[in-house]
Design an enzyme around this catalytic site. Structure first.
Site, PDB file in Angstrom:
ATOM      1  N   ALA A 128      30.398  99.904  50.527  1.00  9.42           N
ATOM      2  CA  ALA A 128      29.133 100.107  49.767  1.00  9.42           C
ATOM      3  C   ALA A 128      29.483 100.224  48.181  1.00  9.42           C
ATOM      4  CB  ALA A 128      28.626 101.475  50.483  1.00  9.42           C
ATOM      5  N   HIS A 129      28.561 100.337  47.450  1.00 11.42           N
ATOM      6  CA  HIS A 129      28.595 100.275  46.017  1.00 11.42           C
ATOM      7  C   HIS A 129      29.424 101.485  45.466  1.00 11.42           C
ATOM      8  CE1 HIS A 129      24.215 102.150  45.514  1.00 11.42           C
ATOM      9  NE2 HIS A 129      24.943 102.715  46.483  1.00 11.42           N
TER      10      HIS A 129
END
Lengths: 339, 339, 339
Positions: free
Chosen positions: A241-242
């Site tokens: 994920a980011h």
């Protein structure tokens, strides 16, 4: 395929040869299936039973079991590492791409090294930099302002969004997506239904010598970059994920998911289907076992787990029901103790 | 990138400005990394320690901590929402596609709005309808009879099967697949080995303002449609099986799998790597924690979980062994109580 | 779409018809939504309540409930199988590809049967063999030396690496990747950081009548091949690591991960999101429940599970804390018993 003399292989591996230095080796195989011109190895003791009967032309093994094979032997303390190193010699996979295919669409403003190859139907957008000896597979997409380091290979069908940087010597497998939007949403408000999107303004930095498996996804950062450090190895269908940061040489097996803004140290090994929730810190040299859910930061090296053991479903179900009564069981136990 | 005056940002956000209304803001950054022309925000109290020293040109924050930052301030009750709204202003990502690329293959019978853009190597089949201002990324595939609503963006490498309908204003990330066959198979019979395929005759309906993450898959229905309602947000590598129905504004994090014919209500939040088995009903406003397996219908709003806590593997293993003895432990406890 | 007479459907299904043999049926639908020209079925007793009011033109059902529907009936012992068989008649999905699209890039050295179809933007490399009536979807990639058996269909955007063999009559969904490198790495050594890659020299063999779901990945073998036997059905986002062997007619639901060198028997059913670690042996006719982690070989047929039951998070958390005390609880119980 070219053959190698055993003397040359011994020198390449820095191994001690017992046997015929002129013997030609044309391939690699397991102990069970090897033929006379093939090299094999014994690393996992489970396979020791196949050693004496193997028809391999030579075997890489440790000195302490050398007597169990009558043929040519290459002695090494770490036969598995020897096998890995020799595997490179016998890899005859075709190049991912050769030349720049006429059907590829390369923007005029892209900078492509003369030695780079771009496969059929690939698309390279404006202001991309592609380094020396890069191979871009068929149908890949490279978004604006992205950088592909020298010697990096993208197999067919990789999608790289804009503003992604890949280091030198990386290998990216088909279906991988790098730079997609992080999952950033905010409730629109107490009186309004739905979500407001947080536009993802960061990028992705991937260091040198990183391998990324098939259909793995790495999201771009919200503001700062998502960072995959040098030497990291990601298996298939991993989800990053980011703003995750993964330290050098950490290896992540298939189907692992790592939620946003978590930082993982160097030299960790995350087994398959594990999950790590967001905003955590994982130290260096941590091992996570398969399908474990990591819900808190880990500050000490070591192995960590969650879950319950495998059982026949009928037996499991009885115990699982009792899991739902554990608080009561503990209370009853305490009451008995107090009596 | 254009800069915005703080006065204009305050008006856009409906925020109270403390400071210089003419001050120009050219970007967004975290408190730790912001430079003088960048706007930052304080939402998560974990980052409050960075506030006083931040070099940001302005900060969005709540009035109750406004004294802790000496520079320009935008006061909002919900700074995180403010940040989300401002992020749209500073998003300078390139368009997914511009114009219709000459290498795109658009069937003569497709209806493409004059304002729509189709990227290189994309394929649009017969009888597709593409609305106003749609952007179809490079290498996307749109199957027959599908409809792409106005303003929807498909990043590179999305596959849409035939008979899929996407609403207006959706965002679909690379590698997503919508409309693949549901997993419908029936044993061929007691005396015959193998399976008979149930052909999947339904389609997929995706409402407006839906975002679908990279490599997420949504299967077509067996007879009726699979339905993803307006405002749903799906992260990466989510798997939605045939005839699932997801209610409005439900958000599903990465690596979640939802099995066939399950209905999920509105405004739910499903955390990463959760699984939901088939033929269930989940009410509105349900939260499922990470890696939980949902095995029964949930008729009351609230948070639901399964699993065991993280522990050092050595310690976990001892407890896990005892899990397999729980039924016996409960029996022994009962026997003691009866004495 | 063509209509079928009920007499013809009864003959096709070997069903007993109660009603009008000339009645025309033009489609399939659920009991709830069926219209007068549509055929429905009753398999799951949950839906029996909809039977008497259904407006279906005919219903496939068992003789013991035939009295509950007043209209045309097709009596079968296994209505679900009957529905599956009829679904093939009413499938009007467009062909994956028709002819060889001029934008496809087919190497001169590929052997493509005259009856095979290759979609737009597809790439077929040298020395590939494509059998009769194969359909290769838009944007697919077929690497060197691979073989696609007769009648096999690849939907848009499938990536097949070099040296992969697909049997006859397979269906491969979009985004599937077959033949990517197995995750083979060896620590470089005690004094050296990082990993040495084990080049993956094996291939992938897929038998006849295999279906592979969207975004599923199957890695090539390290030395020997990865083997998916005849009749295996893999759902979406399944991960099959190198040198896995799956026996005939085993079905694997979405999001399952199977680690390297594990052998799975025939006629197994692996439910969604299960994980199986590497180097195990699973017997024939084993069922694994959803999200179970298999950590040891299974030598007896039957159903196997792990995990804990779903609960409200507040209640679950109390019990989960007690899970972490189980060893102590067992010790305390033993002490009480000894008193």
């Amino acid at each position: 395929m070219a053959a190698y003399r055993l003397d040359d292989l011994a020198q390449y591996l820095d191994a001690t040869l017992l046997g015929d230095g002129d013997y030609p080796i044309a391939g690699l195989a397991t102990l069970q299936s090897a033929q006379s011109r093939q090299l094999s190895f014994l690393a996992n003791p489970v396979y020791r039973k196949y050693l004496s009967q193997s028809r391999a032309g030579a075997v890489i093994l440790r000195a302490d079991v050398a007597d169990e094979f009558p043929g040519n032997r290459l002695l090494l303390d770490n036969p598995y590492l020897g096998y890995a190193r020799v595997s490179a010699l016998f890899d005859c996979a075709p190049a991912v791409a050769t030349g720049i295919h006429p059907s590829a669409q390369v923007a005029a403003g892209a900078s492509v090294d003369a030695s780079a190859c771009i496969g059929a139907q690939a698309v390279v957008e404006d202001n991309v930099e592609i380094g020396a000896n890069v191979q871009i597979g068929a149908g890949c997409y490279i978004g604006e302002d992205s950088v592909i380091g020298a010697g990096t290979r993208l197999y067919a069908g990789v999608s790289i969004y804009h503003g992604v940087s890949l280091g030198n010597g990386c290998i990216i497998h088909s279906g991988a997506v790098i730079g997609s939007d992080g999952f950033g949403i905010v409730p629109a408000g107490p009186e309004m239904p739905g979500w407001v999107k947080i536009h993802q303004l960061g990028g992705v930095e991937v260091g040198a010598d990183v391998e990324i498996g098939a259909n793995t996804t790495i999201d771009r950062g919200a503001l700062d970059n998502t960072v995959i450090s040098r030497g990291v190895k990601l298996d298939n269908q991993v989800h990053i994920a980011h703003n995750v940061r993964i330290g050098e040489n950490t290896a992540v097996a298939g189907c692992v998911g790592i939620a946003g803004s978590t930082t993982i140290g160097a030299n960790c090994t995350i087994a398959g289907a594990a999950g790590i929730i967001g905003h955590l810190y994982i130290a260096d040299n941590v091992h996570i076992t398969a399908m474990t859910l990591v819900t808190k930061s880990i500050r000490e090296p070591g192995s960590y787990s969650s879950g319950t053991p495998l059982a026949a479903t009928r037996e499991w179900r009885r115990n699982a029901v009792r899991f739902g009564q554990l608080e009561k069981i503990a209370t009853r136990l305490k009451r008995l103790e107090q009596q």
